[in-house]
Design an enzyme around this catalytic site. Structure first.
Site, PDB file in Angstrom:
ATOM      1  N   ASP A 341      -5.439  -0.083  -0.078  1.00  0.00           N
ATOM      2  CA  ASP A 341      -6.834  -0.131   0.390  1.00  0.00           C
ATOM      3  C   ASP A 341      -6.892  -0.187   1.907  1.00  0.00           C
ATOM      4  OD1 ASP A 341      -5.711  -2.600   0.633  1.00  0.00           O
ATOM      5  OD2 ASP A 341      -7.315  -3.713  -0.345  1.00  0.00           O
ATOM      6  N   GLU A 342      -6.212   0.719   2.561  1.00  0.00           N
ATOM      7  CA  GLU A 342      -6.149   0.714   4.023  1.00  0.00           C
ATOM      8  C   GLU A 342      -6.233   2.159   4.516  1.00  0.00           C
ATOM      9  OE1 GLU A 342      -3.893  -2.044   7.287  1.00  0.00           O
ATOM     10  OE2 GLU A 342      -3.205  -2.022   5.247  1.00  0.00           O
ATOM     11  N   ASP A 349       0.930   2.578  14.905  1.00  0.00           N
ATOM     12  CA  ASP A 349       1.825   3.389  14.084  1.00  0.00           C
ATOM     13  C   ASP A 349       1.957   4.789  14.679  1.00  0.00           C
ATOM     14  OD1 ASP A 349       0.531   1.211  12.700  1.00  0.00           O
ATOM     15  OD2 ASP A 349       1.459   1.913  10.849  1.00  0.00           O
ATOM     16  N   GLU A 602       7.624   0.695   4.560  1.00  0.00           N
ATOM     17  CA  GLU A 602       7.068  -0.217   5.556  1.00  0.00           C
ATOM     18  C   GLU A 602       8.082  -1.309   5.919  1.00  0.00           C
ATOM     19  OE1 GLU A 602       3.540  -2.199   4.146  1.00  0.00           O
ATOM     20  OE2 GLU A 602       2.820  -2.534   6.188  1.00  0.00           O
ATOM     21  N   HIS A 623       5.249   4.665   4.818  1.00  0.00           N
ATOM     22  CA  HIS A 623       4.779   4.177   6.115  1.00  0.00           C
ATOM     23  C   HIS A 623       5.658   4.860   7.160  1.00  0.00           C
ATOM     24  CE1 HIS A 623       1.847   0.933   6.214  1.00  0.00           C
ATOM     25  NE2 HIS A 623       2.273   0.594   7.425  1.00  0.00           N
TER      26      HIS A 623
HETATM   27  C1  BGC Z   1      -0.775  -1.617   8.800  1.00  0.00           C
HETATM   28  C2  BGC Z   1       0.207  -1.410   9.902  1.00  0.00           C
HETATM   29  C3  BGC Z   1      -0.572  -1.713  11.143  1.00  0.00           C
HETATM   30  C4  BGC Z   1      -0.800  -3.183  11.084  1.00  0.00           C
HETATM   31  C5  BGC Z   1      -1.324  -3.830  12.302  1.00  0.00           C
HETATM   32  C6  BGC Z   1      -1.065  -3.084   8.750  1.00  0.00           C
HETATM   33  O1  BGC Z   1      -1.838  -3.491   7.725  1.00  0.00           O
HETATM   34  O2  BGC Z   1      -0.387  -1.079   7.602  1.00  0.00           O
HETATM   35  O3  BGC Z   1       1.018  -0.358   9.836  1.00  0.00           O
HETATM   36  O4  BGC Z   1      -0.088  -1.235  12.323  1.00  0.00           O
HETATM   37  O5  BGC Z   1      -1.548  -3.548   9.972  1.00  0.00           O
HETATM   38  O6  BGC Z   1      -0.530  -4.839  12.543  1.00  0.00           O
END
Ligand code: BGC
Length: 717
Positions: A341-342, A349, A602, A623
């Site tokens: 959910d992101e 990134d 990730e 990721h």
């Molecule tokens: C994301 C990361 C992002 C980070 C920020 C996460 O939830 O998936 O890749 O850069 O939040 O710290």
């Protein structure tokens, strides 16, 4: 009919159901051309006389919608007949889908914005006349067979549903000055992946394994009775017992529900997407067969330009994972991940991965659009939001994330040589550096504020996602680096850089005073990589020592990892760089490969040695960030580099660094100035270098430099 199109919407709230808009018209004269321009508040799919008008999917793409909304232009001449029926179905898309677990209830409610379309059909007749049909209240709308479509939760379609009770569209008060022509790459279905295996799990579930984690959707063919139901769930990995698992999608339901019509039918979702390798067939009207399922990859239409290969199968799998990671996360916006959910345009990134991304694929156009969104979303005070488009406005700007506003355009300029990128982004870059200057608590450093630090660093204190490198240290180091790049940019553009040159000197002085010693791997890495340490060689040596003492374990997170191998290679520790690169035990790039990864994880230990998962709260298996190691392979292992930062590989330095633990390694990049290929092969005691360049180059083998013209060369060393 008039030339002026209005935003139109449904005249009633349709709840979860996706509306379809239609316009019917007749053509009485001979048409020589027909063009449609179209956009929507939400993702749309348009059909003329039953046929899709284009292979563009998930149009109009994702931008900072309040400020910039792309419209697409289509040639629809070939689809025209005497009686025409244009239908546009609108899903919630990125515009209206609430982020289930992340957004507050209040914000979710605010996502319930109007669903509308805007467009214009222009018909050119053989007699030279023109007719324009613009969106207005004469268009109609009804409920479509898409009963539900959201980015995170998936799609529900009733194939038997027939739209009835067409009503006139309402006129929507929505700005038109936000409309821009398509700027980014088109989003397309770029590949089809056949189903590899049917699995009956210990829990009795039926799964399809596509053998590869992808971003897109599943197409199925079924011979069914009207009303039969199909329900598919998506997952990236199996749990340690071999059962279906998608707890790590967090609150994203990521499911497909389909109600069949009578007979044979082939279907896939068209207004949303998923990140997955496995599909659980939760409901199906018959015994499912492998041939009935195909995964369709959906991605921005970026051209592959980079290739990496070597003698080790695990390393080749890592390369494959990096390319798939990019394909899976370059869906109109560079996202952190495609499944949970992101799925947001996390700036950090993108900053970490931009160089690898720009060697792997031609991402110039892709990034230019995103840069314009960065500028559009820049705050009044110059702060850069942590995600672009800005779905998390309440988050404070963070070092290394906001610096994407400087680092990414600089890299895109270096790789492709387009100065306009710098010209366009310069005001935004400058305002970001000024923002740091005005928000720090201590002049010439960046102290205070809220940062993600060395995100996911393995030296994190218990319970924290942040490594133990100091936030202020990282923020100040990036402050220096962004200022340095800003100065270079100003000089290229012929702008006055003197103020920033003074600032830069002061930052470096202040940094050296404040940080006489470095406490972590990442602090050493940044001090060398950004040339902040007074004695670079000693700092790199200390880093090597620190790593060795730690059993050659990498401890770095998001900020240290992309540079650690570069720093080691640049200061005579190539051997240790390869040791880290080729390491199989956790933590390492190859640990996930040995545990079945088909994209970059990730966490190095997303699945640990004993098969346990990282906490589902933060465990993506796609990721791309750590895939940034690819740029070390291109630049250091294979040795393909820009000579003296000459943009677009106009001048090239080829300086390969072989290592006996591999028999051979090769890399190639299709650059704006031609093709570059570099390969080394161990042959007995010697190394053979095979180099091909389509531009003048300097080749450096064992410290000896040779200037060459375009051509193919073999060296022994
Ligand atoms: C994301 C990361 C992002 C980070 C920020 C996460 O939830 O998936 O890749 O850069 O939040 O710290």
């Amino acid at each position: 009919m008039n030339d002026f199109a209005e935003w139109i919407c449904t005249s009633e709230d349709t709840g979860a159901v996706c509306p379809v808009f239609r316009r019917i018209w007749s053509v009485r004269k001979k048409v020589t051309g027909a063009e449609l321009i179209l956009t929507a508040l939400g993702t749309y799919e348009a059909r003329l006389n039953g046929k899709r008008i284009s292979d563009y999917v998930l149009a109009p793409g994702w931008t900072a919608y309040e400020k910039r909304l792309q419209y697409q232009k289509y040639d629809i001449t070939a689809l025209l007949s005497s009686e025409n029926d244009l239908r546009v179905t609108v899903g919630k898309g990125w515009f209206r889908s609430p982020m289930p677990g992340v957004m507050t209830e209040d914000k979710k409610r605010r996502m319930n914005r109007p669903q509308g379309i805007w467009g214009r059909i222009r018909l050119t007749y053989a007699d030279g006349s023109e007719e324009v049909i613009s969106t207005d209240a004469s268009w109609e709308w009804g409920e479509s067979e898409v009963r539900f479509s959201e980015i995170y939760d998936g799609e529900t379609v009733d194939a038997d549903y027939v739209t009835e009770g067409w009503k006139n569209a309402g006129i929507l008060e929505w700005p038109q000055n936000i409309l821009i022509p398509q700027e980014g790459e088109q989003i397309r279905e770029t590949e089809r992946v056949a189903a590899k295996n049917m699995i009956i799990t210990p829990a009795g579930e039926t799964l399809i394994d596509f053998g590869q984690e992808i971003t897109g959707y599943v197409e199925f063919t079924v011979d069914a009775h009207a009303g039969d139901r199909i329900r598919l769930l998506h997952g990236e990995v199996l749990d340690k017992n071999g059962n279906f698992y998608n707890e790590n999608y967090r609150s994203a339901k990521a499911e497909v529900n389909y109600i069949c019509r009578e007979g044979k039918q082939t279907w896939h979702p068209s207004l949303t997407f998923f990140g997955f390798r496995y599909v659980k067939i939760d409901q199906f009207p018959q015994k499912a067969d492998l041939e009935q399922f195909t995964a369709i990859v959906v991605c921005s239409d970026i051209r592959r330009t980079g290739y990496l290969r070597c003698s080790d199968t695990a390393v080749n799998q890592l390369f494959s994972n990096i390319f798939w990671g990019q394909k899976g996360n370059f869906l109109d916006v560079p996202t952190d991940c495609p499944q949970r959910d992101e799925r947001l345009g996390w700036t950090g990134d993108a900053q970490v991965f931009v160089k690898s991304a720009a060697y792997n694929y031609d991402v110039e156009k892709f990034f230019i659009k995103w840069f314009h969104d960065i500028s559009a979303e820049q705050r009044e005070d110059g702060g850069i939001p942590v995600v672009i488009p800005n779905y998390l406005p309440e988050e404070a700007p963070s070092a290394a994330w906001g610096d994407a506003a400087v680092i990414c355009p600089w890299q895109v300029y270096l790789t492709y040589g387009n100065r306009q990128v710098l010209r366009d982004q310069y005001p935004c870059m400058k305002r970001w550096v000024d923002y740091i200057t005005s928000s720090t608590k201590k002049p010439y450093l960046w102290t205070g504020g809220k940062h993600f630090g060395d995100w996911l660093g393995l030296d994190a204190p218990a319970g924290s996602y942040k490594g133990s490198s100091r936030d202020d240290f990282i923020a100040s180091a990036y402050y220096a680096y962004s200022t340095e790049l800003l100065i270079k940019t100003a000089k290229i553009l012929g702008e006055d850089a003197s103020e920033y040159e003074r600032l830069y000197r002061r930052i470096v002085d202040a940094f050296r005073k404040e940080y006489p010693e470095y406490l972590t791997q990442t602090e050493h890495v940044l001090a060398v990589q950004f040339r902040l340490a007074e004695d670079l060689q000693k700092t790199a040596d200390d880093l090597a020592e620190l790593i060795r003492k730690d059993g050659c374990r990498i401890r770095t997170g998001f900020t240290g990892t992309p540079y650690i191998l570069h720093v080691l290679s640049d200061y005579g520790h190539e051997d240790l760089a390869y040791t880290l690169f080729l390491r199989r035990e956790y933590p390492s790039w190859l640990f996930p490969v040995d545990h079945g990864a088909t994209t970059v994880w990730e966490h190095w230990d997303g699945i640990s040695e004993n098969g346990e998962f990282w906490s589902p709260a933060m465990n993506s298996f796609n990721h791309y960030a750590y895939g940034a190691v690819a740029d070390w392979v291109y630049e250091k292992a294979a040795g393909i580099r820009l000579l003296e930062e000459s943009p677009a590989f106009e001048k090239v330095l080829i300086k390969p660094v072989p290592d006996r633990r591999l028999e051979w390694l090769e890399a190639s990049i299709d650059t704006r100035n031609g093709h570059i290929h570099s390969k080394w092969i161990y042959s007995g005691e010697d190394v053979r270098y095979e180099i091909e360049v389509e531009m003048p180059a300097v080749i450096e083998i064992n410290g000896r430099r040779t200037e060459v013209r375009p051509g193919k060369y073999t060296f022994w060393g």
